[in-house]
Design a protein around this motif. Structure first.
Motif, PDB file in Angstrom:
ATOM      1  N   TRP A   1       6.156   5.864   3.470  1.00 27.32           N
ATOM      2  CA  TRP A   1       4.992   6.698   3.162  1.00 27.32           C
ATOM      3  C   TRP A   1       4.956   7.028   1.695  1.00 27.32           C
TER       4      TRP A   1
ATOM      5  N   THR B   1      -0.740   4.731   3.355  1.00 27.25           N
ATOM      6  CA  THR B   1      -0.220   5.221   4.626  1.00 27.25           C
ATOM      7  C   THR B   1      -0.934   4.653   5.855  1.00 27.25           C
TER       8      THR B   1
ATOM      9  N   SER C   1      -0.090   6.687  -2.001  1.00 31.63           N
ATOM     10  CA  SER C   1       0.400   6.766  -0.628  1.00 31.63           C
ATOM     11  C   SER C   1      -0.706   7.209   0.317  1.00 31.63           C
TER      12      SER C   1
ATOM     13  N   GLY D   1      -6.973   8.115   6.838  1.00 26.83           N
ATOM     14  CA  GLY D   1      -5.793   8.537   7.585  1.00 26.83           C
ATOM     15  C   GLY D   1      -6.142   8.994   8.987  1.00 26.83           C
TER      16      GLY D   1
END
Lengths: 267, 280
Positions: B83, B197, B193, A35
């Motif tokens: 998401w 994401t 997720s 991320g």
């Protein structure tokens, strides 16, 4: 028990709790790594297309990027308690229990939930720092290492200060508002590029109000041995990380004011 | 039954969820402020990259003004990113309330689809309106005209864009439905997720306009389903896709909606047969 051993005890308890679910902890860490890693793709793709930005090469920008992400990873791992103060402590009434204990409140909150998954961001920051070292040919002399560690400490203090302010805000709102993300995640985003790219008013905000530039931009310039295109003298980077500690102290000042007006939600 | 009667329960599910979500005004405003800041930083970074390079026009099929408009557009359309599954569905699965949905004499997939669409639409519309007010009206008034959100290339482009946003909403819902099904199967969608994401952010064009990613990737980037969430609407807005190309873009969105809905129904049917309702 003294404050520091108590903090380590709380930290160990929190971490061993997460170790009970190793698959979940691992997945969350990988998620953090991926991320936060996607921002790297943005930086890389922009340099791939444009070559450089106002005389900055990708290796130099990577130094800012890596430093800021390491700072935030550590502060975020330590400061989760302030982040979730509204939703998990104030609204549920658990906060009263912390107040009853004869131990420093801040330590209890910081040790409450030390997130292992933040290692994902930290690891990514370190990898980017290695890349910066190779790409920009940074010489890690003892002086440069000391300065980097000083900047890192100042940066951790600054981001912790932001999280403390976020917690303080929730004394009024009784919830954890996304608005603080402007300063935490948004601060990371702003500080991972050289300050010189931004408009003047924004540079002032980042220097004098939320001193992200003091913990990242100026020390990184000193490490790179690069003169400031905006004309700040070279010694600024040696002292500017102190601003992070000043910010943290100010944040705790606001915290005490908020605490004084705290009234339990009673639930 | 007339078609209107047949559709009534789904329309009601959509409307009730839409109205319910409009209650969360403080959270929406806080999220909006965050998005403005985010967009502002991106705009400054774009301006620096474009400004520093003399060959900016040649290096990119996208002008600075377009990159800036794209940024604000992407910030406004942010909630289209799938998401997470719809938290209400996840909760229904955890509490066992899902059993009621199974008992209703309606199509469960369509009912959840309508609810999730309402959930997304209610967060989308106010943010789009606020973002347009901020980036297209306030910024020029504040003397930051070059950072403003520009109007669409022409009227046709504007209409095509609106149509494409509606399709993007359906596409997003179809993806959220897949996450809903995954949540039902695994009782927990956070792991999924966490990994999905980053992929969504990059390939939808939210991270960077897809046109700014390396040229060698462009062909592949444009046909993958996530491009339908932002990038196709944005290309229509700028008039980069016009005439037949515009129809192809819209058609691609429709294709992915149909494919994902078919896949979602299939997956949901399988999951539901083996679903064990959590007691309560």
């Amino acid at each position: 028990m003294g404050s520091l051993p108590l903090f380590f005890r709380l930290m160990a308890a929190s971490i061993s709790g997460q170790a009970r679910y190793p698959a979940s902890a691992l997945l969350l860490t990988v998620g953090q790594f991926l991320g936060t890693g996607i921002e790297v793709i943005a930086v890389w793709a922009l340099f791939h297309r444009f070559g450089e930005v106002q005389g900055w090469a990708i290796g130099e920008v990577a130094l800012f990027y890596g430093l800021v992400n390491c700072m935030f990873a550590i502060a975020d791992a330590l400061g989760r308690g302030f982040d979730v103060l509204g939703t998990e402590f104030l609204r549920t009434g658990t906060f009263d229990r912390l107040l009853l204990r004869p131990r420093p409140l801040a330590l209890q909150l910081m040790g409450n939930d030390v997130r292992v998954s933040r290692l994902g961001r930290l690891l990514q920051g370190v990898i980017v720092l290695v890349f910066a070292t190779v790409q920009a040919g940074i010489a890690w002399t003892p002086g440069a290492v000391a300065l980097a560690l000083f900047a890192l400490a100042g940066g951790v203090a600054l981001f912790l200060g932001i999280l403390v302010l976020q917690g303080t805000l929730s004394f009024w709102t009784v919830e954890s508002l996304e608005i603080a993300n402007v300063l935490t995640y948004g601060g990371v985003q702003a500080a991972q590029y050289p300050l010189a790219l931004y408009a003047q008013w924004f540079r002032r905000v980042l220097t004098f109000i939320v001193p992200l530039a003091c913990v990242a931009y100026y020390p990184a310039l000193a490490i790179l041995g690069k003169p400031d295109p905006l004309g700040a003298p070279g010694w600024v980077g040696m002292v500017s990380p102190l601003a992070g500690f000043v910010f943290l102290a100010a944040a705790f000042g606001a915290w005490r004011i908020g605490l004084r007006r705290y009234a339990s939600t009673g639930s | 039954m007339s078609p209107r009667d047949l559709l009534r329960p789904y329309a009601a599910a959509f409307v009730s969820r839409f109205l319910q979500m409009l209650q969360y005004r403080t959270a929406a405003l806080a999220g909006f402020a965050t998005q403005c800041w985010w967009g502002g930083i991106k705009v400054m970074v774009f301006a620096a990259f474009y400004g520093g390079s003399a060959i900016a026009g040649a290096a990119s099929s996208m002008s600075l003004a377009q990159a800036i408009s794209y940024t604000w557009l992407a910030q406004g359309l942010l909630v289209l990113l799938p998401w997470l599954g719809d938290p209400e569905v996840a909760q229904a699965v955890r509490t066992g309330a899902v059993a009621y949905d199974r008992l209703r004499p309606v199509d469960a997939y369509a009912l959840w689809f309508a609810r999730s669409a309402g959930w997304i639409a209610a967060r989308l519309l106010p943010r789009m309106a606020l973002m347009a007010a901020f980036a297209a009206v306030v910024l020029p008034l504040a003397g930051l005209g070059e950072w403003a959100w520009q109007p669409p290339a022409n009227a046709v482009a504007g209409v095509a864009f609106l149509l494409s946003v509606v399709l993007a909403l359906l596409l997003s819902t179809a993806m959220v439905m897949l996450l809903n099904v995954a949540a039902t199967a695994a009782l927990n969608e956070r792991g999924i997720s966490a990994v999905a994401t980053p992929v969504v952010i990059v390939f939808s064009g939210n991270l960077l306009p897809l046109a700014l990613l390396p040229d060698a990737w462009q062909a592949a980037l444009l046909v993958q389903p996530l491009a339908g969430l932002f990038d196709i609407p944005a290309r229509l807005y700028f008039g980069q896709l016009s005439g037949w190309h515009a129809l192809r873009g819209l058609g691609l969105q429709c294709f992915w909606i149909v494919a994902l809905v078919a896949f979602g129904r299939l997956a949901m049917g399988r999951t539901m047969r083996s679903l064990q309702v959590q007691g309560g």
